[in-house]
Scaffold this active site. Sequence first.
Site, PDB file in Angstrom:
ATOM      1  N   ASN A  91      28.886  95.557  85.886  1.00 51.45           N
ATOM      2  CA  ASN A  91      28.015  95.926  84.764  1.00 51.45           C
ATOM      3  C   ASN A  91      27.840  94.800  83.752  1.00 51.45           C
ATOM      4  OD1 ASN A  91      26.800  97.998  82.773  1.00 51.45           O
ATOM      5  ND2 ASN A  91      28.525  97.140  81.649  1.00 51.45           N
ATOM      6  N   TYR A 156      17.031  85.919  83.567  1.00 54.32           N
ATOM      7  CA  TYR A 156      17.571  87.290  83.656  1.00 54.32           C
ATOM      8  C   TYR A 156      17.001  88.004  84.887  1.00 54.32           C
ATOM      9  CZ  TYR A 156      18.794  92.028  81.966  1.00 54.32           C
ATOM     10  OH  TYR A 156      19.286  93.309  81.836  1.00 54.32           O
ATOM     11  N   LYS A 160      19.024  89.446  88.151  1.00 55.97           N
ATOM     12  CA  LYS A 160      19.001  90.868  88.503  1.00 55.97           C
ATOM     13  C   LYS A 160      18.429  91.075  89.909  1.00 55.97           C
ATOM     14  CE  LYS A 160      20.930  92.344  84.747  1.00 55.97           C
ATOM     15  NZ  LYS A 160      22.270  92.930  84.810  1.00 55.97           N
ATOM     16  N   ILE A 189      16.789 100.773  77.995  1.00 53.43           N
ATOM     17  CA  ILE A 189      17.890 101.663  77.599  1.00 53.43           C
ATOM     18  C   ILE A 189      18.350 101.257  76.191  1.00 53.43           C
ATOM     19  CG2 ILE A 189      20.164 102.570  78.244  1.00 53.43           C
ATOM     20  CD1 ILE A 189      17.948 102.987  80.424  1.00 53.43           C
TER      21      ILE A 189
HETATM   22  P1  NAD Z   1      25.622  95.417  75.999  1.00 50.68           P
HETATM   23  O1  NAD Z   1      25.329  94.047  75.519  1.00 50.68           O
HETATM   24  O2  NAD Z   1      25.567  96.548  75.032  1.00 50.68           O
HETATM   25  O3  NAD Z   1      27.050  95.469  76.738  1.00 50.68           O
HETATM   26  C1  NAD Z   1      27.414  94.476  77.658  1.00 50.68           C
HETATM   27  C2  NAD Z   1      28.932  94.369  77.680  1.00 50.68           C
HETATM   28  O4  NAD Z   1      29.274  93.317  78.591  1.00 50.68           O
HETATM   29  C3  NAD Z   1      29.518  93.980  76.308  1.00 50.68           C
HETATM   30  O5  NAD Z   1      30.634  94.790  76.015  1.00 50.68           O
HETATM   31  C4  NAD Z   1      29.908  92.516  76.500  1.00 50.68           C
HETATM   32  O6  NAD Z   1      30.990  92.092  75.676  1.00 50.68           O
HETATM   33  C5  NAD Z   1      30.265  92.495  77.982  1.00 50.68           C
HETATM   34  N1  NAD Z   1      30.209  91.155  78.545  1.00 50.68           N
HETATM   35  C6  NAD Z   1      29.266  90.200  78.326  1.00 50.68           C
HETATM   36  N2  NAD Z   1      29.581  89.080  78.989  1.00 50.68           N
HETATM   37  C7  NAD Z   1      30.744  89.328  79.652  1.00 50.68           C
HETATM   38  C8  NAD Z   1      31.576  88.550  80.504  1.00 50.68           C
HETATM   39  N3  NAD Z   1      31.279  87.269  80.797  1.00 50.68           N
HETATM   40  N4  NAD Z   1      32.700  89.119  81.004  1.00 50.68           N
HETATM   41  C9  NAD Z   1      33.030  90.401  80.702  1.00 50.68           C
HETATM   42  N5  NAD Z   1      32.281  91.171  79.892  1.00 50.68           N
HETATM   43  C10 NAD Z   1      31.149  90.642  79.371  1.00 50.68           C
HETATM   44  O7  NAD Z   1      24.601  95.654  77.217  1.00 50.68           O
HETATM   45  P2  NAD Z   1      24.098  96.992  77.939  1.00 50.68           P
HETATM   46  O8  NAD Z   1      22.723  97.257  77.456  1.00 50.68           O
HETATM   47  O9  NAD Z   1      25.129  98.051  77.894  1.00 50.68           O
HETATM   48  O10 NAD Z   1      23.944  96.419  79.429  1.00 50.68           O
HETATM   49  C11 NAD Z   1      24.900  96.652  80.459  1.00 50.68           C
HETATM   50  C12 NAD Z   1      24.293  96.155  81.765  1.00 50.68           C
HETATM   51  O11 NAD Z   1      23.065  96.853  82.015  1.00 50.68           O
HETATM   52  C13 NAD Z   1      23.935  94.673  81.743  1.00 50.68           C
HETATM   53  O12 NAD Z   1      24.185  94.103  83.020  1.00 50.68           O
HETATM   54  C14 NAD Z   1      22.450  94.676  81.473  1.00 50.68           C
HETATM   55  O13 NAD Z   1      21.800  93.519  81.962  1.00 50.68           O
HETATM   56  C15 NAD Z   1      22.028  95.917  82.240  1.00 50.68           C
HETATM   57  N6  NAD Z   1      20.753  96.469  81.809  1.00 50.68           N
HETATM   58  C16 NAD Z   1      20.575  96.889  80.528  1.00 50.68           C
HETATM   59  C17 NAD Z   1      19.330  97.395  80.158  1.00 50.68           C
HETATM   60  C18 NAD Z   1      19.054  97.884  78.763  1.00 50.68           C
HETATM   61  O14 NAD Z   1      17.896  98.219  78.484  1.00 50.68           O
HETATM   62  N7  NAD Z   1      20.028  97.977  77.881  1.00 50.68           N
HETATM   63  C19 NAD Z   1      18.288  97.456  81.089  1.00 50.68           C
HETATM   64  C20 NAD Z   1      18.518  97.019  82.381  1.00 50.68           C
HETATM   65  C21 NAD Z   1      19.764  96.525  82.737  1.00 50.68           C
END
Ligand code: NAD
Length: 248
Positions: A91, A156, A160, A189
Amino acid sequence: MGLLNGKVALITGAARGIGKAIALKYASEGADIAFTDIEINDTVKETLEAIRAFGVKAEAYASDASDFEAAHTVVSEIQAEFGRIDILVNNAGITKDGLMMRMSEQQWDAVLTVNLKSAFNYIHACTPIMAKQRGGSIINMSSVVGVSGNAGQCNYSASKAGLIGLAKSIAKEMGPRGIRANCIAPGFIITDMTMSLPEKVREEWAKTIPLRRGGTPEDVANVALFLASDLSSYVSGQVIHCCGAMNC
Ligand code: NAD
């Protein structure tokens, strides 16, 4: 009787946002939880307490998911502490957006390393354990832009898309050992990641979503529960979009 009773889940980057929602959902269904994030801070401690409130075993590990050696060390520690690993959710993710002509090598490398190489690291460390158990479910957190592409997000989107190729390959390679691998492709999200975008950009995005709302972390966690549980026992090598019909 929870859908994940007796299972151990490892989730990377689960201090907050989507990863946290998945950890809570899995715990509510009886899974023990090991999760990583960059550091152990108050946010991590709060998440850990919220998970433990479901009465399951839970531990947090400070580890950079993009570090190959560190990922192997953490997985060994989790195996020693929990005795097994049934579910791996890759994640952890970051954005460093910019148009191609202005994108630096550092922006490219950082996003590919944290988003894509990290999944390789954890799959590499976990699959020997899952193979011995003759079962496991791997979930890569992709994105709708990994399928469609997005202007200003070539790094990005490439990371993905790479997660999709990785999951499909693992599904083929490890299927004979009972290991499934799938991707979730969330749309827009509402988390810290998307709240850092300017309000105008968020409003414009929301207009393109047929369900007329941004998704919640729990919307994604529900899909992650399906893919982790035996409800999806014949689903592997797939990408499930969770996007309110955006980009579909
Ligand atoms: P977020 O930024 O709220 O949380 C991401 C978490 O990952 C954070 O706690 C951060 O500290 C941790 N993190 C970052 N780099 C890291 C590393 N090198 N090692 C360990 N932990 C690390 O993001 P989110 O929105 O919860 O996204 C979670 C996943 O879902 C991501 O992969 C993101 O790309 C994907 N995603 C999110 C969305 C969206 O709209 N929010 C859409 C598509 C995909």
